[in-house]
Design an enzyme around this catalytic site. Structure first.
Site, mmCIF file in Angstrom:
data_model
loop_
_atom_site.group_PDB
_atom_site.id
_atom_site.type_symbol
_atom_site.label_atom_id
_atom_site.label_comp_id
_atom_site.label_asym_id
_atom_site.label_seq_id
_atom_site.Cartn_x
_atom_site.Cartn_y
_atom_site.Cartn_z
ATOM 1 N N ASP A 165 43.594 50.739 46.077
ATOM 2 C CA ASP A 165 43.989 50.353 44.718
ATOM 3 C C ASP A 165 42.738 50.082 43.870
ATOM 4 O OD1 ASP A 165 45.474 49.827 42.486
ATOM 5 O OD2 ASP A 165 46.224 47.892 43.148
ATOM 6 N N PHE A 207 44.183 42.939 35.341
ATOM 7 C CA PHE A 207 44.425 42.908 36.787
ATOM 8 C C PHE A 207 43.596 44.009 37.451
ATOM 9 C CE2 PHE A 207 48.455 41.314 35.007
ATOM 10 C CZ PHE A 207 48.728 40.227 35.820
ATOM 11 N N GLY A 208 43.041 43.736 38.600
ATOM 12 C CA GLY A 208 42.451 44.830 39.381
ATOM 13 C C GLY A 208 41.049 44.563 39.869
ATOM 14 N N HIS A 238 50.796 49.043 47.415
ATOM 15 C CA HIS A 238 50.152 47.725 47.531
ATOM 16 C C HIS A 238 51.114 46.567 47.811
ATOM 17 C CE1 HIS A 238 51.417 47.887 43.371
ATOM 18 N NE2 HIS A 238 50.311 48.432 42.909
ATOM 19 N N ASN A 292 47.211 42.862 40.528
ATOM 20 C CA ASN A 292 48.653 43.099 40.426
ATOM 21 C C ASN A 292 49.081 44.078 41.524
ATOM 22 O OD1 ASN A 292 51.162 44.146 39.815
ATOM 23 N ND2 ASN A 292 50.684 44.676 37.707
ATOM 24 N N LEU A 344 41.083 56.233 38.362
ATOM 25 C CA LEU A 344 39.802 56.827 37.964
ATOM 26 C C LEU A 344 39.581 56.816 36.447
ATOM 27 C CD1 LEU A 344 39.375 59.708 40.590
ATOM 28 C CD2 LEU A 344 38.662 57.320 40.724
ATOM 29 N N ARG A 345 40.541 56.375 35.689
ATOM 30 C CA ARG A 345 40.369 56.073 34.246
ATOM 31 C C ARG A 345 40.056 57.266 33.360
ATOM 32 N NH1 ARG A 345 42.999 51.673 35.482
ATOM 33 N NH2 ARG A 345 41.767 49.929 36.219
ATOM 34 N N HIS A 352 55.521 51.045 42.319
ATOM 35 C CA HIS A 352 54.833 49.779 42.066
ATOM 36 C C HIS A 352 55.967 48.773 41.900
ATOM 37 C CE1 HIS A 352 51.776 47.277 39.665
ATOM 38 N NE2 HIS A 352 52.901 46.582 39.711
HETATM 39 O O1 DOR Z 1 45.686 45.249 39.776
HETATM 40 C C1 DOR Z 1 46.041 46.343 39.385
HETATM 41 N N1 DOR Z 1 45.297 47.109 38.582
HETATM 42 N N2 DOR Z 1 47.253 46.797 39.781
HETATM 43 C C2 DOR Z 1 47.795 47.911 39.266
HETATM 44 O O2 DOR Z 1 48.873 48.258 39.668
HETATM 45 C C3 DOR Z 1 47.087 48.644 38.211
HETATM 46 C C4 DOR Z 1 45.637 48.449 38.302
HETATM 47 C C5 DOR Z 1 44.875 48.961 37.099
HETATM 48 O O3 DOR Z 1 45.151 50.081 36.671
HETATM 49 O O4 DOR Z 1 43.988 48.263 36.623
#
Ligand code: DOR
Length: 435
Positions: free
Chosen positions: A311, A329-330, A233, A284, A65-66, A180
Site C-alpha cells: 500500500d 492518509f498513507g 489492506h 487508511n 504511483l500518483r 477497500h
Molecule cells: O492510507 C492510504 N493511502 N490508504 C488508501 O487506501 C489510499 C492511500 C493513498 O492513496 O494515499
C-alpha cells in the site's frame, strides 16, 4: 542483452517447491538454467549470492504511483525505482490518480510508462467512473486493454447495488474485484483507530466494524455470482475470521496484509516523546491494536491471508506536517517492506522463508492474473525476474534508503535485518546494493 549468473545462493521457488543450493542463469530476458555449478565462461555479469536467498522477482499488488496528476509525489518511473530497490520486479498500481484510471486509454498509458521503467508496472483499473461509486466504469474494455484487477481503492464501493453489478461484470474477465472495505457512514470525520488512544488524542475514531460490515456484505452479494473477491489492506482481526469462514465454504475470496498493520498499533499515532501527533502513522485503514496484529499474523500462518502488499502511498513532507486531522492518509513502503515482513513474520517465527516468498510472489501473481505471464515463479524459459535477498544484512532505515520521490514513513530510524541486494527484471540487473 547481457547474460547474468546468480551464483551460489539458496534458490527458493514456492511455485515448484524448489529449495536447494543452486545457480540461476538468466539470458535474453529469460531464465536459462537453474542448477548447481553452472558454467561461467561467456557470462557477462556474475552476482555473488553466497549466503543469500534467490527467489522469483517479488510482486507488490498494491501501490500508489500518483501518475497522472500528482507527479510531485511519485511517478511511475520513480515508483518503479523504489520497487526494484526493495526487491520488487512487478508492481500493480491503484487507480486513484488524477484523472482516475477509468478508461482503456489510461490503462494503456500506465502500461506504456511502465515499459520505460525499472520494474514491470500493471494497472488496477477503477470499478466506478471517476471512482465516484455511482456508475460502473468500462470494465470489459479495460480488462481487454490490460488492467490486472479492479478497485476504487482510496474509497470503498459503498453502494451494495453497484458492488453487485461490478461482481457480475468483472466475473467473466477472470480478474478480481479488490475492495477497500470501509463503510464511509461509519468513518466520517475519523482519522485513526477508534479506541483509547483516539480518545486521549481527541481524534475521531474509525471502528473495526466499518471494514467488517462491507466484507460480510460483499461476500454475501457474491454468493450467487462467484467473482474473485479480494480484501485490500486488512486492518481488523475480525475481518480475518470472516475471510476464514468464507474460504472454508469454498468461496473465491482472498485478503492481503500490509507491513504497518503487522507491526504498528494505534500508539504509533502519538508523537515522539509522547507529545502531540505522528502523522506518519496516519493511514487508511488505521493501525489498530495488538489483538488485530495477532489475528493478522495467525491468518497469514494458517493460509487465510495469501497476499502481502505494501500500500505504498507517497505524500509530500508539507502535507504530512499538517495537523493530524488534515494530513493525508498513507505511508511509503516499497523500499522497506521486505525487511519489515521479515521482522513481523520470519524473525518472529510466524512463518518460514518459503512461505514468505510465496506470499510475495505466487499469491500476488495469482491475484492479478500475472501467473499466466509466468511471473511469480522461477522456471527455465520463464521471465528473467529474480530477487536476491541477503537475510542477514543489518541496516537502519534512513532517508537515503528511500529512493522514491517521497519520504513519508513512520519506520525511519528502525533497525531491521534482511534486504534485497540485487533485483533482476526481464534479464536486466535493475538494482544492486544494500550490503
Ligand atoms: O492510507 C492510504 N493511502 N490508504 C488508501 O487506501 C489510499 C492511500 C493513498 O492513496 O494515499
Amino acid at each position: 542483452m547481457a547474460s547474468v549468473l546468480i551464483a551460489g545462493g539458496r534458490v527458493l521457488d514456492p511455485a515448484s517447491g524448489l529449495d536447494r543450493a543452486a545457480d540461476v542463469a538468466v539470458k535474453d530476458g529469460k531464465i536459462a538454467a537453474i542448477g548447481p555449478g553452472l558454467a561461467r565462461p561467456g557470462v557477462d555479469r556474475v552476482i555473488n549470492a553466497e549466503g543469500c536467498l534467490v527467489t522469483p522477482g517479488l510482486i507488490d499488488p498494491h501501490v500508489h504511483l500518483r501518475e497522472p496528476g500528482q507527479e510531485h509525489k511519485e511517478t511511475i518511473a520513480s515508483g518503479a525505482r523504489a520497487a526494484v530497490a526493495g526487491g520488487f520486479t512487478t508492481v500493480c498500481c491503484m487507480p486513484n490518480t488524477s484523472p482516475a484510471l477509468d478508461t482503456p486509454e489510461l490503462v494503456r498509458f500506465v502500461l506504456g510508462r511502465g515499459e520505460q521503467s525499472a520494474a514491470r508496472v500493471f494497472p488496477v483499473a477503477a470499478i466506478s467512473k471517476q471512482r465516484r461509486g455511482n456508475e460502473l466504469a468500462e470494465i470489459s474494455l479495460m480488462a481487454r486493454a490490460g488492467a490486472v484487477g479492479f478497485s476504487d481503492d482510496g474509497d470503498c464501493v459503498a453502494s451494495a447495488g453497484l458492488m453487485a453489478r461490478a461482481l457480475a461484470v468483472v466475473k467473466p474477465t477472470g480478474l478480481a474485484i479488490m475492495q477497500h472495505a470501509q463503510d464511509p457512514t461509519l468513518t466520517k470525520g475519523a482519522s485513526m483507530h477508534a479506541g483509547e488512544i483516539a480518545l486521549k488524542l481527541g481524534l475521531g475514531g474509525w471502528p473495526r466494524v466499518a471494514e467488517e460490515v462491507i466484507v460480510e456484505r460483499d461476500i454475501r452479494l457474491n454468493r450467487g455470482i462467484g467473482c474473485r473477491y479480494h480484501v485490500q489492506h486488512i486492518s481488523s482481526g475480525e475481518t480475518v475470521a470472516i475471510l476464514r469462514r468464507a474460504r472454508a465454504e469454498g468461496q473465491p475470496v482472498s485478503g492481503e496484509a500490509s507491513p504497518h498493520h503487522l507491526l504498528l498499533t494505534h500508539e504509533a499515532c502519538i508523537g515522539a516523546d509522547g507529545l502531540g501527533y505522528n502523522t506518519m502513522a496516519k493511514v487508511n485503514p488505521p493501525v489498530r491494536e495488538t489483538s488485530d496484529m495477532k489475528a493478522l499474523r495467525e491468518g497469514i500462518a494458517d493460509g487465510t491471508i495469501t497476499v502481502l502488499a505494501t500500500d505504498h502511498a507517497p505524500h509530500t513532507d508539507s502535507e504530512k506536517a499538517l495537523p493530524f486531522e488534515e494530513a493525508p492518509f498513507g505511508l511509503v513502503g516499497l523500499e522497506t517492506a521486505l525487511a519489515l515482513y521479515i521482522e513481523a513474520l520470519v524473525s518472529s517465527g510466524v512463518i518460514g522463508w518459503m512461505k514468505l516468498v510465496q506470499l510475495m510472489t505466487v499469491g500476488p501473481a495469482k491475484l492479478c492474473g500475472l501467473d499466466r505471464m509466468g511471473l511469480g515463479r522461477l522456471e527455465v524459459g520463464g521471465p528473467g525476474d529474480v530477487t536476491v535477498i541477503d537475510p542477514e544484512v543489518k541496516w537502519t532505515i534512513g532517508q537515503k534508503d528511500l529512493v522514491g520521490a517521497s519520504n513519508n514513513t513512520p519506520f525511519l530510524g528502525r533497525k531491521v535485518k534482511g534486504r534485497a541486494i540485487a533485483t533482476v527484471v526481464g534479464g536486466e540487473v535493475k538494482w544492486e546494493g544494500g550490503r
